[in-house]
Design an enzyme around this catalytic site. Structure first.
Site, PDB file in Angstrom:
ATOM      1  N   HIS A  99       0.851  -1.194   0.000  1.00 30.88           N
ATOM      2  CA  HIS A  99       0.000   0.000   0.000  1.00 30.88           C
ATOM      3  C   HIS A  99       0.886   1.243   0.000  1.00 30.88           C
ATOM      4  CE1 HIS A  99      -2.071   3.264   2.404  1.00 30.88           C
ATOM      5  NE2 HIS A  99      -2.834   3.152   1.332  1.00 30.88           N
ATOM      6  N   SER A 100       0.622   2.166  -0.906  1.00 27.98           N
ATOM      7  CA  SER A 100       1.299   3.460  -0.928  1.00 27.98           C
ATOM      8  C   SER A 100       2.816   3.282  -0.978  1.00 27.98           C
ATOM      9  CB  SER A 100       0.850   4.292   0.282  1.00 27.98           C
ATOM     10  OG  SER A 100       1.193   5.649   0.139  1.00 27.98           O
TER      11      SER A 100
END
Length: 286
Positions: A99-100
């Protein structure tokens, strides 16, 4: 689904892991975003049965070690950490979920070690963080001047709820439940006061980043099947206005889902994230 808390020693550092699933199941390494921790996957991991999900507190985050004094956080060092963690666990090939910032690390890992990464799943992250080549010197100077070899003081809070409230003020919107989960794992209590367990130095940008052209090259070298999830109210409008990086992956499926940047931690949207990832993993086997 029950989970285990494990700490391993790799790359001269201690890494804290949250592990879901059976020992003999295919492995998914889950890498959280900047300023987050392994609790980022608390809602999502139980919805992905049939896999051994190993969520890592990345260096300087959660319960894991910090880099040694005087050492800044270079982005590429996170990639090396994944390599050494997998080796320490004697896991040769695996799937990456990020994520990210964790998605950016996972992308770089997939390009650098294609023989080890079987599939790539990116939630609100689209390859290594880059800067234009003409920002190379100014970015390095800014990083050095801000870092200055000193560790800034951490703010302390009289109540845990105040810590959660502060986390809710971050750049990317969070639900209160998500902020609570991240703060539970990412804080320490001493003498009745609460503060962050993370290293203050992670707030400074990497002294050196890849150029935009290098980022394009990295994405072009990812050979494994890739699933990209874009949140409708997420990071794309701010960082990917032309959507070009999404077109630089060779074997990517792009899914647009409702939610904000942390949609995998939102009760209203985590099921859609899990369904998308599970369908992608199932399609690999058929």
């Amino acid at each position: 689904m029950q989970f285990q808390e494990v700490t391993i020693h790799a790359n001269h550092l201690d890494f804290a892991l949250k592990i879901w699933g059976e020992d003999d199941a295919p492995v998914i390494f889950a890498l959280h975003g900047w300023l987050d921790n392994a609790a980022s996957f608390d809602l999502l991991a139980p919805l992905m049965s049939g896999y051994r999900i190993i969520a890592v507190d990345q260096c300087g985050h959660g319960k894991s070690s910090h880099r040694p004094p005087g050492v800044p956080y270079y982005f590429v060092d996170y990639v090396a950490d994944v390599f050494y963690i997998a080796d320490a666990l004697d896991i040769h090939d695996f799937i990456l979920l990020g994520h990210s910032m964790g998605a950016n690390v996972a992308s770089m890992m997939a390009a650098t070690f294609p023989e080890r990464v079987r599939a790539l799943m990116l939630v609100e992250g689209f390859g290594p963080a880059t800067r234009d080549v003409d920002q190379t010197i100014s970015g390095l100077r800014e990083s050095i001047e801000k870092f200055s070899g000193n560790e800034s003081a951490k703010r302390r809070y009289a109540e845990f709820s105040s810590l959660v409230k502060a986390r809710l003020q971050g750049h990317w919107p969070l639900t209160e439940e998500a902020a609570h989960l991240l703060c539970e794992r990412g804080s320490v209590e001493k003498d009745g006061l609460y503060t962050w367990s993370s290293d203050p130095r992670i707030n400074y940008s990497s002294p050196m980043r890849l150029t935009t052209e290098q980022g394009t090259f990295v994405r072009s070298k990812i050979e494994c099947p890739t699933q990209i999830i874009v949140a409708d109210e997420g990071i794309v409008p701010e960082f990917l206005e032309d959507k070009a990086p999404l077109n630089e992956f060779k074997h990517a499926t792009v899914s647009h889902l409702p939610g904000k940047h942390h949609l995998h931690m939102e009760r209203d949207h985590v099921d859609a994230v899990a369904n998308t990832l599970n369908a992608f993993l199932k399609s690999r086997k058929s």
